[in-house]
Enzyme design. Structure first.
Site, mmCIF file in Angstrom:
data_model
loop_
_atom_site.group_PDB
_atom_site.id
_atom_site.type_symbol
_atom_site.label_atom_id
_atom_site.label_comp_id
_atom_site.label_asym_id
_atom_site.label_seq_id
_atom_site.Cartn_x
_atom_site.Cartn_y
_atom_site.Cartn_z
ATOM 1 N N LYS A 178 12.760 -15.957 31.814
ATOM 2 C CA LYS A 178 12.001 -16.934 31.012
ATOM 3 C C LYS A 178 11.349 -16.132 29.904
ATOM 4 O O LYS A 178 10.288 -15.529 30.093
ATOM 5 C CB LYS A 178 10.952 -17.619 31.896
ATOM 6 N N GLU A 254 2.979 -6.018 34.537
ATOM 7 C CA GLU A 254 2.609 -5.112 33.445
ATOM 8 C C GLU A 254 1.751 -5.927 32.493
ATOM 9 O O GLU A 254 2.258 -6.818 31.796
ATOM 10 C CB GLU A 254 3.867 -4.565 32.774
ATOM 11 N N CYS A 288 1.034 -3.389 23.881
ATOM 12 C CA CYS A 288 0.086 -3.305 24.995
ATOM 13 C C CYS A 288 -0.554 -1.931 25.083
ATOM 14 O O CYS A 288 -1.674 -1.779 25.538
ATOM 15 C CB CYS A 288 0.803 -3.634 26.290
ATOM 16 N N GLU A 390 -9.496 -7.176 24.969
ATOM 17 C CA GLU A 390 -8.220 -6.947 24.282
ATOM 18 C C GLU A 390 -8.063 -7.961 23.147
ATOM 19 O O GLU A 390 -8.156 -9.162 23.372
ATOM 20 C CB GLU A 390 -7.051 -7.106 25.261
HETATM 21 N N1 LIG Z 1 1.558 -3.618 30.289
HETATM 22 C C1 LIG Z 1 2.632 -3.840 29.570
HETATM 23 O O1 LIG Z 1 3.664 -3.212 29.738
HETATM 24 C C2 LIG Z 1 2.608 -4.901 28.508
HETATM 25 C C3 LIG Z 1 3.632 -4.912 27.565
HETATM 26 C C4 LIG Z 1 3.609 -5.873 26.557
HETATM 27 C C5 LIG Z 1 2.604 -6.818 26.504
HETATM 28 N N2 LIG Z 1 1.615 -6.791 27.415
HETATM 29 C C6 LIG Z 1 0.541 -7.784 27.354
HETATM 30 O O2 LIG Z 1 1.069 -9.067 27.043
HETATM 31 C C7 LIG Z 1 0.138 -9.836 26.311
HETATM 32 C C8 LIG Z 1 0.830 -10.446 25.106
HETATM 33 O O3 LIG Z 1 1.916 -11.203 25.515
HETATM 34 P P1 LIG Z 1 1.862 -12.789 25.712
HETATM 35 O O4 LIG Z 1 0.775 -13.367 24.851
HETATM 36 O O5 LIG Z 1 3.250 -13.287 25.565
HETATM 37 O O6 LIG Z 1 1.389 -12.930 27.219
HETATM 38 P P2 LIG Z 1 1.304 -14.273 28.065
HETATM 39 O O7 LIG Z 1 0.730 -13.883 29.369
HETATM 40 O O8 LIG Z 1 0.642 -15.357 27.297
HETATM 41 O O9 LIG Z 1 2.804 -14.731 28.217
HETATM 42 C C9 LIG Z 1 3.772 -13.901 28.821
HETATM 43 C C10 LIG Z 1 4.844 -14.775 29.428
HETATM 44 O O10 LIG Z 1 4.292 -15.494 30.524
HETATM 45 C C11 LIG Z 1 4.632 -16.866 30.410
HETATM 46 N N3 LIG Z 1 3.625 -17.652 31.100
HETATM 47 C C12 LIG Z 1 2.431 -18.085 30.628
HETATM 48 N N4 LIG Z 1 1.771 -18.776 31.589
HETATM 49 C C13 LIG Z 1 2.557 -18.788 32.686
HETATM 50 C C14 LIG Z 1 2.443 -19.359 33.988
HETATM 51 N N5 LIG Z 1 1.352 -20.046 34.354
HETATM 52 N N6 LIG Z 1 3.446 -19.166 34.856
HETATM 53 C C15 LIG Z 1 4.538 -18.459 34.509
HETATM 54 N N7 LIG Z 1 4.712 -17.924 33.282
HETATM 55 C C16 LIG Z 1 3.739 -18.076 32.385
HETATM 56 C C17 LIG Z 1 4.726 -17.082 28.921
HETATM 57 O O11 LIG Z 1 5.418 -18.264 28.617
HETATM 58 C C18 LIG Z 1 5.422 -15.810 28.477
HETATM 59 O O12 LIG Z 1 6.814 -15.895 28.710
HETATM 60 C C19 LIG Z 1 -0.973 -8.869 25.982
HETATM 61 O O13 LIG Z 1 -2.026 -9.050 26.896
HETATM 62 C C20 LIG Z 1 -0.351 -7.506 26.205
HETATM 63 O O14 LIG Z 1 -1.256 -6.468 26.489
HETATM 64 C C21 LIG Z 1 1.600 -5.864 28.425
HETATM 65 O O1 LIG Z 2 3.784 -3.622 24.415
HETATM 66 C C1 LIG Z 2 3.974 -2.869 25.353
HETATM 67 C C2 LIG Z 2 4.990 -1.864 25.347
HETATM 68 C C3 LIG Z 2 5.606 -1.551 26.498
HETATM 69 C C4 LIG Z 2 6.636 -0.614 26.499
HETATM 70 C C5 LIG Z 2 7.505 -0.456 27.538
HETATM 71 O O2 LIG Z 2 7.505 -1.214 28.605
HETATM 72 C C6 LIG Z 2 8.517 0.561 27.490
HETATM 73 O O3 LIG Z 2 8.556 1.359 26.543
HETATM 74 O O4 LIG Z 2 9.332 0.593 28.415
#
Ligand SMILES: NC(=O)c1ccc[n+]([C@@H]2O[C@H](COP(=O)([O-])OP(=O)(O)OC[C@H]3O[C@@H](n4cnc5c(N)ncnc54)[C@H](O)[C@@H]3O)[C@@H](O)[C@H]2O)c1
Ligand SMILES: O=C/C=C/C=C(\O)C(=O)O
Length: 486
Positions: A178, A254, A288, A390
């Site tokens: 998804k 993550e 992230c 954040e």
């Molecule tokens: N730690 C990491 O590796 C990493 C990497 C990239 C991004 N991030 C984090 O992601 C965030 C940005 O991404 P985003 O705004 O797309 O995050 P988000 O949590 O809003 O959405 C991520 C995904 O989850 C889905 N989703 C939302 N609510 C849901 C539910 N109730 N059940 C199932 N799925 C659901 C969304 O549709 C989307 O596909 C930031 O907080 C960033 O730090 C973390």
């Molecule tokens: O935005 C977050 C970036 C994550 C990066 C990875 O998960 C990767 O480099 O494998």
């Protein structure tokens, strides 16, 4: 109008919900296509297809055959590189110069690396002595976990989705992905590649939609999903962890970060400025691992600040096709409003704005895009919201510090614990500090330097579990111990 369909059981389908939503280009907020929204019926179909595929031709392939197919997938992504690049930049607005160096190559590498790794990872074996003197052999045996739900975000869409799909398939699982509702295109295009490369129907499925009461929730709550891997916000991770608790499905989360850079007065200041520029502003700050808190030792604070602000002034905001663009827009109007609200909060909290703080003036054709200025603050207290929460935009706060102990305490004074970057030429100090920062990933004199064999994930509220290298292979397999009495 271009339509973006689900990819279920090897075929593109509109599904039966009859619902669609708009996909908009962040550079001008214009509609670029309609995306079919999956509800329960589409998720049921995709999960059923994935479950069937486990025992179909996919499940009968030898390891060599399976990994050969995954190599073909990687090669085909590279052959269709320009199409992936176009699609990723249309969805995200990021500079092509960036996506062509990071997003698309890593999309291919994520298949190659794990296909190679799975062939070379041993399982454990223990010889046990028994009272009769004959003994026993214990042998670890790994099997695929089953149907894996992959929920991915919008910031590095192809990279972060394949970071999970690559190892999941290498281990012999099947997946239902998804992707983020903001970035459906490259995940869908990958469906074509899967068919071209002989990945059997049902092994890779894509259902589009949102989270609550939509594809995301129906997928994570589905009883035939065996494990869930998620990248996104911490609050969403909590919801998914609750869904996974029903039926005790395994999860890998993550999540978010509020990452600190620690810049010591014995650093190579040119490298520290260059690295912090990237960590704060690349991908318009939507990484992230990005730096939103910059702690600089007092002796070089003014010098670093002057150079850093000067360097940030050189960022060129522009569209993907302009080769001189070094910063694109944010992902959506909604996210733009969120980031701009933090720009206002910073002012309300008493920040000194060293650079930016608003939206740039763009040409008429891009005036309605999701643009914000790179922004640098100083002067906020340690409990300011802008210093603690954040933001996920191209912005950071600078603060001077005096001692090692002080900056370690400052860096750790946050609920998140994803990554840090430590800048010093003193290796002993680098190691001493890295060992004390509460994060999953500590970079010394670098940032986002990735070796895919290493553990990747967050401490504290930045996630649960590790992926990367053998950690991915562990998550995507079930380990059975076979005890053989001799
Ligand atoms: N730690 C990491 O590796 C990493 C990497 C990239 C991004 N991030 C984090 O992601 C965030 C940005 O991404 P985003 O705004 O797309 O995050 P988000 O949590 O809003 O959405 C991520 C995904 O989850 C889905 N989703 C939302 N609510 C849901 C539910 N109730 N059940 C199932 N799925 C659901 C969304 O549709 C989307 O596909 C930031 O907080 C960033 O730090 C973390
Ligand atoms: O935005 C977050 C970036 C994550 C990066 C990875 O998960 C990767 O480099 O494998």
């Amino acid at each position: 109008m271009k339509e973006c369909k689900h990819f279920i059981d090897g075929s593109f389908t509109a599904g039966t919900s009859g619902l669609t939503f708009e996909n908009r280009n962040p550079i001008n907020n214009q509609v670029i296509g309609l995306v079919h929204e999956g509800k329960k019926a589409e998720i049921d179909a995709a999960v059923a297809a994935a479950k069937r595929a486990l025992t179909g031709p996919w499940g009968k392939l030898t390891l060599a055959q399976r990994t050969e197919i995954l190599h073909r997938v990687a090669d085909r992504i590279n052959e269709r590189f320009d199409e992936f690049l176009e699609a990723e930049c249309l969805d995200t607005g990021k500079p092509k110069s960036l996506a062509s160096h990071i997003d698309i190559p890593r999309g291919a590498a994520n298949f190659k690396v794990f296909a190679d790794m799975i062939k070379n990872v041993p399982t454990e074996g223990f010889r046990l002595d028994t009272p009769d003197g004959a003994g026993a052999m214990n042998v670890g045996h790994r099997t695929p976990k089953g149907v894996i739900a992959v929920i991915s975000p919008w910031n590095l869409p192809l990279l972060l989705m394949t970071w999970k799909v690559g190892p999941a398939l290498a281990c012999g699982n099947t997946v239902v992905v998804k992707p983020s509702e903001e970035t459906p295109l490259t995940t869908t295009l990958l469906g074509e590649v899967m068919n071209e490369c002989g990945v059997p129907p049902g092994v890779y499925n894509v259902v589009h939609g949102f989270g609550p009461d939509s594809a995301g929730a129906f997928l994570t709550e589905h009883p035939d999903v065996d494990a869930i891997t998620f990248t996104g916000e911490t609050r969403t991770g909590e919801i998914i962890a609750r869904a996974a608790s029903v039926g005790l499905r395994d999860i890998s989360l993550e999540c978010g970060g509020k990452n600190a850079a620690l810049i010591f007065d014995d650093c190579d200041i040119d490298k520290a400025v260059e690295g912090t520029m990237r960590s704060a502003f690349v991908n318009c700050g939507q990484v992230c691992l990005g730096t939103e808190r910059v702690y600089v030792q007092r002796g070089i604070y003014e010098d670093f600040k002057a150079r850093f602000v000067e360097a940030a002034k050189g960022l060129k905001i522009g569209p993907p096709d302009d080769a001189s663009s070094t910063m694109g827009p944010l992902i959506s109007k909604e996210h733009q409003q969120k980031v701009l609200s933090y720009y206002q909060i910073a002012k309300d909290e008493g920040a000194t704005v060293l650079l930016g703080g608003g939206s740039p003036v763009m040409s008429a054709d891009m005036a309605n895009g999701c643009w914000v200025e790179p922004t640098i603050w100083e002067g906020l207290s340690d409990d300011a919201r802008v210093v603690r929460e954040e933001i996920f935009g191209p912005c950071c706060h600078l603060r001077p510090f005096d001692t090692e102990d002080e900056v370690i305490a400052l860096a750790n004074d946050n609920p998140y614990g994803l990554a840090t970057a430590i800048w010093t030429e003193n290796t002993s100090r680098a190691v001493r500090v890295a060992e004390q920062i509460e994060v999953g990933i500590a970079w010394v004199n670098s940032w986002f330097l990735r070796d895919l064999r290493t553990a990747f994930g967050g401490a504290k509220q930045s996630g649960i579990g590790r992926e990367g290298g053998v950690h991915s292979l562990e998550f995507y397999t079930e380990l059975k111990n076979i005890c053989i009495k001799l």
